[in-house]
Enzyme design. Sequence first.
Site, PDB file in Angstrom:
ATOM      1  N   HIS A 175      -5.534  -2.054 -18.680  1.00  0.00           N
ATOM      2  CA  HIS A 175      -6.552  -1.006 -18.822  1.00  0.00           C
ATOM      3  C   HIS A 175      -5.906   0.357 -18.696  1.00  0.00           C
ATOM      4  O   HIS A 175      -4.759   0.482 -18.260  1.00  0.00           O
ATOM      5  CB  HIS A 175      -7.675  -1.173 -17.798  1.00  0.00           C
ATOM      6  CG  HIS A 175      -7.249  -1.835 -16.533  1.00  0.00           C
ATOM      7  ND1 HIS A 175      -6.482  -1.203 -15.594  1.00  0.00           N
ATOM      8  CD2 HIS A 175      -7.445  -3.108 -16.080  1.00  0.00           C
ATOM      9  CE1 HIS A 175      -6.248  -2.042 -14.594  1.00  0.00           C
ATOM     10  NE2 HIS A 175      -6.803  -3.209 -14.860  1.00  0.00           N
ATOM     11  N   GLU A 186      -4.449   0.377 -11.216  1.00  0.00           N
ATOM     12  CA  GLU A 186      -5.180  -0.555 -10.344  1.00  0.00           C
ATOM     13  C   GLU A 186      -4.434  -0.777  -9.039  1.00  0.00           C
ATOM     14  O   GLU A 186      -3.276  -1.165  -9.028  1.00  0.00           O
ATOM     15  CB  GLU A 186      -5.354  -1.892 -11.082  1.00  0.00           C
ATOM     16  CG  GLU A 186      -5.861  -3.035 -10.209  1.00  0.00           C
ATOM     17  CD  GLU A 186      -6.035  -4.333 -11.006  1.00  0.00           C
ATOM     18  OE1 GLU A 186      -6.425  -4.246 -12.191  1.00  0.00           O
ATOM     19  OE2 GLU A 186      -5.752  -5.415 -10.461  1.00  0.00           O
ATOM     20  N   HIS A 228      -1.524  -7.688 -16.746  1.00  0.00           N
ATOM     21  CA  HIS A 228      -1.479  -8.476 -15.514  1.00  0.00           C
ATOM     22  C   HIS A 228      -2.583  -9.531 -15.490  1.00  0.00           C
ATOM     23  O   HIS A 228      -3.502  -9.502 -16.324  1.00  0.00           O
ATOM     24  CB  HIS A 228      -1.589  -7.564 -14.291  1.00  0.00           C
ATOM     25  CG  HIS A 228      -2.799  -6.670 -14.315  1.00  0.00           C
ATOM     26  ND1 HIS A 228      -2.844  -5.519 -15.049  1.00  0.00           N
ATOM     27  CD2 HIS A 228      -4.008  -6.761 -13.709  1.00  0.00           C
ATOM     28  CE1 HIS A 228      -4.018  -4.927 -14.897  1.00  0.00           C
ATOM     29  NE2 HIS A 228      -4.749  -5.664 -14.087  1.00  0.00           N
ATOM     30  N   HIS A 266     -11.439  15.815  10.354  1.00  0.00           N
ATOM     31  CA  HIS A 266     -10.255  16.121   9.541  1.00  0.00           C
ATOM     32  C   HIS A 266     -10.664  16.400   8.111  1.00  0.00           C
ATOM     33  O   HIS A 266     -11.836  16.255   7.749  1.00  0.00           O
ATOM     34  CB  HIS A 266      -9.267  14.946   9.594  1.00  0.00           C
ATOM     35  CG  HIS A 266      -9.778  13.713   8.898  1.00  0.00           C
ATOM     36  ND1 HIS A 266     -10.667  12.845   9.490  1.00  0.00           N
ATOM     37  CD2 HIS A 266      -9.572  13.227   7.645  1.00  0.00           C
ATOM     38  CE1 HIS A 266     -10.964  11.870   8.641  1.00  0.00           C
ATOM     39  NE2 HIS A 266     -10.329  12.072   7.521  1.00  0.00           N
ATOM     40  N   HIS A 309      -8.752  16.360   3.801  1.00  0.00           N
ATOM     41  CA  HIS A 309      -7.599  16.021   2.957  1.00  0.00           C
ATOM     42  C   HIS A 309      -7.409  17.127   1.935  1.00  0.00           C
ATOM     43  O   HIS A 309      -8.330  17.430   1.176  1.00  0.00           O
ATOM     44  CB  HIS A 309      -7.811  14.674   2.277  1.00  0.00           C
ATOM     45  CG  HIS A 309      -8.167  13.584   3.258  1.00  0.00           C
ATOM     46  ND1 HIS A 309      -7.220  12.880   3.958  1.00  0.00           N
ATOM     47  CD2 HIS A 309      -9.373  13.130   3.693  1.00  0.00           C
ATOM     48  CE1 HIS A 309      -7.826  12.028   4.772  1.00  0.00           C
ATOM     49  NE2 HIS A 309      -9.132  12.153   4.639  1.00  0.00           N
ATOM     50  N   GLU A 322     -11.645  11.426  -1.283  1.00  0.00           N
ATOM     51  CA  GLU A 322     -11.457  10.173  -0.538  1.00  0.00           C
ATOM     52  C   GLU A 322     -12.545   9.177  -0.917  1.00  0.00           C
ATOM     53  O   GLU A 322     -13.735   9.475  -0.851  1.00  0.00           O
ATOM     54  CB  GLU A 322     -11.526  10.454   0.970  1.00  0.00           C
ATOM     55  CG  GLU A 322     -11.532   9.188   1.822  1.00  0.00           C
ATOM     56  CD  GLU A 322     -11.491   9.500   3.320  1.00  0.00           C
ATOM     57  OE1 GLU A 322     -11.115  10.624   3.690  1.00  0.00           O
ATOM     58  OE2 GLU A 322     -11.833   8.607   4.111  1.00  0.00           O
ATOM     59  N   HIS A 333     -14.831  15.957   7.671  1.00  0.00           N
ATOM     60  CA  HIS A 333     -15.599  14.744   7.987  1.00  0.00           C
ATOM     61  C   HIS A 333     -14.982  14.023   9.181  1.00  0.00           C
ATOM     62  O   HIS A 333     -13.848  14.299   9.571  1.00  0.00           O
ATOM     63  CB  HIS A 333     -15.675  13.807   6.781  1.00  0.00           C
ATOM     64  CG  HIS A 333     -14.333  13.411   6.216  1.00  0.00           C
ATOM     65  ND1 HIS A 333     -13.552  14.266   5.467  1.00  0.00           N
ATOM     66  CD2 HIS A 333     -13.619  12.246   6.305  1.00  0.00           C
ATOM     67  CE1 HIS A 333     -12.434  13.649   5.110  1.00  0.00           C
ATOM     68  NE2 HIS A 333     -12.448  12.419   5.618  1.00  0.00           N
TER      69      HIS A 333
HETATM   70 MN    MN Z   1      -6.903  -5.199 -13.848  1.00  0.00          MN
HETATM   71 MN    MN Z   2     -10.682  11.102   5.613  1.00  0.00          MN
END
Ligand code: MN
Ligand code: MN
Length: 405
Positions: free
Chosen positions: A114, A118, A157, A297, A299, A304, A343
């Site tokens: 794809h 992944e 895969h 904290h 990012h 996320e 968060h």
């Molecule tokens: Mn796959």
């Molecule tokens: Mn986080």
Amino acid sequence: MTKNREKTNRRNFLAAAPATLTAVAIASAQDRSASDIGPENKLMKDASPNVFQPPPTDHGEAPGFWNSFSVAHRRIQDGGWSRQVTVEEFPISKDIAGVNMRLTAGGIRELHWHAAAEWALMLSGKARITAIDNDGRTFVQDVGPDDLWFFPTGTPHSIQGLAPDGAEFVLVFDDGKFSEGNTTLLSDWTRHTPPEVLAKNWGVKETALEPVYHVPPNGRYIFQAPVPGPLEQDQHAASGPAGLSPVAFHFAMSKMAPTKRSKSGEVRVVDARNFPASAGIAAAHVIVKPGGLRELHWHQNADEWQYYIQGKGRMTVFFNGSKARTADFNAGDVGYVPRTLGHYVENTGDTDLIFLEMFKSDRFQELSLSEWVTHTPPELITQHVGIGKDVLDAIPKGRPEIVPA
Ligand code: MN
Ligand code: MN
């Protein structure tokens, strides 16, 4: 003006209430206002106490950042099933889509590739994964609980459940628009290639290819097959003169020491620094003990995407502009925090809370509130939030990740 007045009124109310009303009177007014006399989906309500009765600090309108595989359609076929949470079901989830899949012993998620990369975590059982690298060399490995794999975009895969009871895993894709219904399947592609072309391509007789055209019109996707033989046998049979790929598409997180550990839990960070194949997806596997808090904290570099594996927790996301919203999370749920928003995740149950934090990046990156306020001139912090030096001195300085440290 209106906003300022609202803020002032709120502060005045919080400050003035205890002086003018008894605790009993406040409680009874709150009970009356929060009473619920209409229809209710009791199971959903009971699973989300912080949504039903939000903390008083929640404020304003915020986009939904809760979803769950447990309310996602299951595509069940002979050999297993899959379900997905993508941007279709979960509009905030622009950067990442998630798939939860089960394969029986011998059940195959068919050979495919794809456009998204992944990443996977094995949740239960065992599976055999196969791929070829960019130089066409063979990769075949067996994976078990807490093992990971990563297949870059376009890398072909397959996944097959092993004895005794197959496997269940969660797949994370670096594109919210990814769908399991839109992958390049071996049986689907060959089935839709003219037989005389396929015969010429492989240098074989057209009659020998008849079975290819008996495949279901949409390809196989998931199907039952016998459990494969020993790993070494498959590796040897597949590799030929080029030998096996030097690329490790799998990673044994089960054998990894925690990146950070405190008395309240542990965090394992896996990104391109310790799992080089995983060039575009970074992960943190988090365990928070009862009473523990994954500290406040943010990012800097990526949204996320969260997957809750075990236990109960709540998360408040601060959406800026005085908007804050809290949601509850249980096993099987998915959360999402747009990049840079503050968060925390708190264990609200009596067992370990275990979840994944996933990022579309080659690096896990974060800063914490404690780190910020303890590495800034103390007078500046006092002038902002009013806390004194003694309070500042008590705040953890080394970013313990899970507190109390
Ligand atoms: Mn796959
Ligand atoms: Mn986080």
